[in-house]
Scaffold this motif. Structure first.
Motif, PDB file in Angstrom:
ATOM      1  N   LEU B  75       0.829  -1.263  -0.129  1.00 12.22           N
ATOM      2  CA  LEU B  75       0.051   0.022   0.053  1.00 12.22           C
ATOM      3  C   LEU B  75       1.037   1.307   0.014  1.00 12.22           C
ATOM      4  O   LEU B  75       0.473   2.331  -0.579  1.00 12.22           O
ATOM      5  N   VAL B  76       2.003   1.298   0.601  1.00  9.55           N
ATOM      6  CA  VAL B  76       2.972   2.595   0.748  1.00  9.55           C
ATOM      7  C   VAL B  76       3.397   2.556  -0.894  1.00  9.55           C
ATOM      8  O   VAL B  76       3.628   3.717  -1.115  1.00  9.55           O
ATOM      9  N   GLU B  77       3.879   1.627  -1.260  1.00  6.80           N
ATOM     10  CA  GLU B  77       4.549   1.639  -2.678  1.00  6.80           C
ATOM     11  C   GLU B  77       3.404   2.053  -3.607  1.00  6.80           C
ATOM     12  O   GLU B  77       3.800   3.208  -4.345  1.00  6.80           O
ATOM     13  N   LYS B  78       2.340   1.795  -3.628  1.00  5.37           N
ATOM     14  CA  LYS B  78       1.155   2.257  -4.307  1.00  5.37           C
ATOM     15  C   LYS B  78       0.861   3.711  -4.193  1.00  5.37           C
ATOM     16  O   LYS B  78       0.257   4.319  -4.978  1.00  5.37           O
ATOM     17  N   ASN B  79       0.882   3.959  -2.745  1.00  2.00           N
ATOM     18  CA  ASN B  79       0.438   5.523  -2.463  1.00  2.00           C
ATOM     19  C   ASN B  79       1.619   6.102  -1.725  1.00  2.00           C
ATOM     20  O   ASN B  79       1.611   6.365  -0.294  1.00  2.00           O
ATOM     21  N   PRO B  80       2.641   6.316  -2.179  1.00  2.00           N
ATOM     22  CA  PRO B  80       3.609   7.110  -1.509  1.00  2.00           C
ATOM     23  C   PRO B  80       3.238   8.462  -0.876  1.00  2.00           C
ATOM     24  O   PRO B  80       2.575   9.153  -1.700  1.00  2.00           O
ATOM     25  N   GLY B  81       3.749   8.948   0.218  1.00  5.97           N
ATOM     26  CA  GLY B  81       3.397  10.207   0.457  1.00  5.97           C
ATOM     27  C   GLY B  81       2.172  10.308   1.579  1.00  5.97           C
ATOM     28  O   GLY B  81       1.897  11.137   1.732  1.00  5.97           O
ATOM     29  N   ARG B  82       1.553   9.232   1.815  1.00  5.42           N
ATOM     30  CA  ARG B  82       0.599   9.325   2.641  1.00  5.42           C
ATOM     31  C   ARG B  82       0.879   9.251   3.830  1.00  5.42           C
ATOM     32  O   ARG B  82       1.987   8.487   4.271  1.00  5.42           O
ATOM     33  N   ASN B  83       0.208   9.484   5.016  1.00  4.53           N
ATOM     34  CA  ASN B  83       0.803   9.555   6.452  1.00  4.53           C
ATOM     35  C   ASN B  83       0.176   8.264   7.090  1.00  4.53           C
ATOM     36  O   ASN B  83      -0.581   7.267   6.515  1.00  4.53           O
ATOM     37  N   GLN B  84       0.367   7.949   8.438  1.00  4.52           N
ATOM     38  CA  GLN B  84       0.228   6.695   8.884  1.00  4.52           C
ATOM     39  C   GLN B  84      -1.251   6.476   9.021  1.00  4.52           C
ATOM     40  O   GLN B  84      -1.720   5.659   8.959  1.00  4.52           O
ATOM     41  N   THR B  85      -2.170   7.481   9.491  1.00  9.04           N
ATOM     42  CA  THR B  85      -3.441   7.497   9.636  1.00  9.04           C
ATOM     43  C   THR B  85      -4.141   6.848   8.434  1.00  9.04           C
ATOM     44  O   THR B  85      -4.936   5.968   8.142  1.00  9.04           O
ATOM     45  N   GLU B  86      -3.581   7.437   7.249  1.00  8.64           N
ATOM     46  CA  GLU B  86      -4.495   7.017   5.983  1.00  8.64           C
ATOM     47  C   GLU B  86      -4.112   5.551   5.599  1.00  8.64           C
ATOM     48  O   GLU B  86      -4.984   4.854   5.256  1.00  8.64           O
ATOM     49  N   ILE B  87      -2.726   5.530   5.815  1.00  5.58           N
ATOM     50  CA  ILE B  87      -2.409   3.904   5.383  1.00  5.58           C
ATOM     51  C   ILE B  87      -3.128   2.957   6.358  1.00  5.58           C
ATOM     52  O   ILE B  87      -3.585   1.988   5.991  1.00  5.58           O
ATOM     53  N   ALA B  88      -3.132   3.250   7.617  1.00  8.21           N
ATOM     54  CA  ALA B  88      -3.513   2.198   8.606  1.00  8.21           C
ATOM     55  C   ALA B  88      -4.873   2.199   8.541  1.00  8.21           C
ATOM     56  O   ALA B  88      -5.461   1.045   8.568  1.00  8.21           O
ATOM     57  N   SER B  89      -5.748   3.191   8.388  1.00 10.81           N
ATOM     58  CA  SER B  89      -7.155   3.050   8.259  1.00 10.81           C
ATOM     59  C   SER B  89      -7.843   2.338   7.038  1.00 10.81           C
ATOM     60  O   SER B  89      -8.444   1.535   6.923  1.00 10.81           O
ATOM     61  N   THR B  90      -7.075   2.634   5.935  1.00  7.79           N
ATOM     62  CA  THR B  90      -7.052   1.818   4.693  1.00  7.79           C
ATOM     63  C   THR B  90      -7.078   0.240   5.024  1.00  7.79           C
ATOM     64  O   THR B  90      -7.882  -0.402   4.194  1.00  7.79           O
ATOM     65  N   LEU B  94      -5.969  -0.025  13.539  1.00 12.65           N
ATOM     66  CA  LEU B  94      -6.030   1.146  14.306  1.00 12.65           C
ATOM     67  C   LEU B  94      -4.633   1.662  14.586  1.00 12.65           C
ATOM     68  O   LEU B  94      -3.618   1.225  14.665  1.00 12.65           O
ATOM     69  N   ARG B  95      -4.756   2.912  14.596  1.00 13.87           N
ATOM     70  CA  ARG B  95      -3.475   3.844  14.481  1.00 13.87           C
ATOM     71  C   ARG B  95      -2.647   3.518  15.912  1.00 13.87           C
ATOM     72  O   ARG B  95      -1.233   3.280  15.639  1.00 13.87           O
ATOM     73  N   PRO B  96      -3.098   3.205  16.961  1.00 18.59           N
ATOM     74  CA  PRO B  96      -2.245   2.691  18.121  1.00 18.59           C
ATOM     75  C   PRO B  96      -1.443   1.491  17.533  1.00 18.59           C
ATOM     76  O   PRO B  96      -0.286   1.291  17.997  1.00 18.59           O
ATOM     77  N   ASN B  97      -2.184   0.469  17.078  1.00 16.88           N
ATOM     78  CA  ASN B  97      -1.314  -0.893  16.822  1.00 16.88           C
ATOM     79  C   ASN B  97      -0.422  -0.630  15.503  1.00 16.88           C
ATOM     80  O   ASN B  97       0.212  -1.502  15.406  1.00 16.88           O
TER      81      ASN B  97
END
Lengths: 173, 173
Positions: B75-90, B94-97
Motif C-alpha cells: 500500500l505504501v508503494e502504491k500510495n507514496p507520501g501518505r501518512n500513518q493514519t491514511e495507510i492504517a485506516s485503509t 487502528l492507529r495505536p496498533n
DNA sequence: GATAATTGTTATGGACCATACCAAATATCG
DNA sequence: CGATATTTGGTATGGTCCATAACAATTATC
C-alpha cells in the motif's frame, strides 16, 4: 459498559473513509489506491472472514454464541459421547484452550462433561436439553439470517461453488 | 526462539487425527462426523484463511514478512507520501496498533517515516530502497509460490471467480 | 510391577485487537 | 488575534485468542 458500545461502532471499516462516501464538496484528500492488494488471496480472504464473523455475531446476539461455540455445539450434537480431546482436535482447538471454552458452555447449562466409565481419565461431552434447544434456535437463526445472506449476494449456484472452493483450500492448500 | 520452532510444527491440523490417516489396522476410534459444519460459511472460510496465511508465511520465510506487513509495503508503494493514519485506516489497522508495526518495518530499513512539511503533526510514509527491493522479491515469491498454488488447485477461471466472490463478501456482506 | 503414554487441567507468554488518554500541531471560530 | 476544538502520532492498558510447558490422575505397555 464500554464494551457493548464498542461492538456497535465496530472498527472503522477499511477503505471506508476513503472509498464509499458521497462527495460533499470538501477538499478531501483523494482515496488511496488498493492496487494489487485487491487481488491478493490472503487479503481478500481475511477481509471476507472478518465480515462474515461480524455478521454471525450480530445474528446470534440474542443467543450469545460465538462461531467457535456454535461449532462446538454442532459437533457435540453430531458426535455425542466423544471426549474433550476428540472434539477439540477435530476443531483445531488445543486442549488447554478448550477447557475455558467448555467451562463457559457448561456454566450456561448448554453442555455437560461426564466422567467416562471405561476410561476414568476422559470427560464425555453431551448437550443438555437446554443446549439442544438453544442449538436448534441457533441453526434457524444462522440459516435464515446468516447463510441466507450469501444466497442473496451470490445466488445458490455461486454459493455452493464458493463453499466447495473454500473447502478445497482448507483441505488441500 | 520458541516461536519459529512453533510455526513449523504448526497446530495439529483439524480433523487430521480423525480423517486423513491410512488404516493401520489398529482399533482406532471411528472418525468424527463433521456434519453441517462443513457447510457453514464461517467455518470453512476461517479454515481456508488459516491455511492460506500459513502457506504465505512459509513462502515468505526467507524475507520474514507477515501478510499484514506485506500489505503495508504494497500500500505504501502504491500510495507514496501518505501518512500513518491514511495507510492504517485503509488496511483496517487502528492507529495505536500501527505504531509498533511501523517501528518494526522502519528498524529493518524497509520503510521510513518523514515529518511532513505541510502538517508537522503527520508522518509521511515512504519505502526505502531496500524496502522496494525486498517488496519486489516478495511479490515474485507470492506470485510463483503462493498465488500459483491457487491456480493449480482451482484453475484460472475458478481462481478469478473466487477472488471476486470474496471481494463481494468483504465489501457488501 | 516399573515405565511410558494419555486426559484434563493450570499457568504462562506471545500475538493481535480495541479503548482511553496525552502532547504537539493544526483548524475553527468568536 | 486568541480561546477552543480537532487531528496526529504515540503510550499505556486490557481483552481475546493461540501455543507451550508442566502436572496429577488414570491407563497402557512391556
Amino acid at each position: 459498559m464500554t464494551v457493548s458500545k464498542t461492538a456497535e461502532k465496530s472498527s472503522e471499516k477499511p477503505a471506508d473513509a476513503a472509498k464509499g462516501r458521497k462527495d460533499t464538496g470538501e477538499p478531501q484528500a483523494e482515496a488511496l489506491q488498493l492496487g494489487e492488494l485487491s487481488e491478493q488471496l490472503g487479503y481478500v480472504l481475511k477481509r471476507a472472514q472478518l465480515k462474515v464473523f461480524e455478521n454471525f455475531l450480530r445474528c446470534m446476539a440474542s443467543l450469545q454464541l460465538t462461531p467457535a461455540q456454535f461449532s462446538v455445539l454442532l459437533l457435540v450434537e453430531k458426535n455425542p459421547g466423544r471426549n474433550q480431546t476428540e472434539i477439540a482436535s477435530t476443531l483445531g482447538i488445543l486442549r488447554p484452550n478448550f477447557v475455558a471454552m467448555l467451562d463457559n458452555l457448561e456454566s450456561r447449562d448448554l453442555c455437560a462433561r461426564i466422567r467416562s466409565t471405561n476410561d476414568r481419565r476422559s470427560h464425555i461431552l453431551v448437550l443438555t436439553d437446554k443446549g439442544k434447544a438453544v442449538l436448534a434456535r441457533a441453526k434457524k437463526l444462522v440459516a435464515t439470517k446468516h447463510e441466507a445472506r450469501l444466497n442473496d449476494l451470490l445466488g445458490p449456484a455461486n454459493r455452493e461453488s464458493l463453499i466447495e472452493m473454500l473447502s478445497k483450500i482448507a483441505n488441500e492448500f
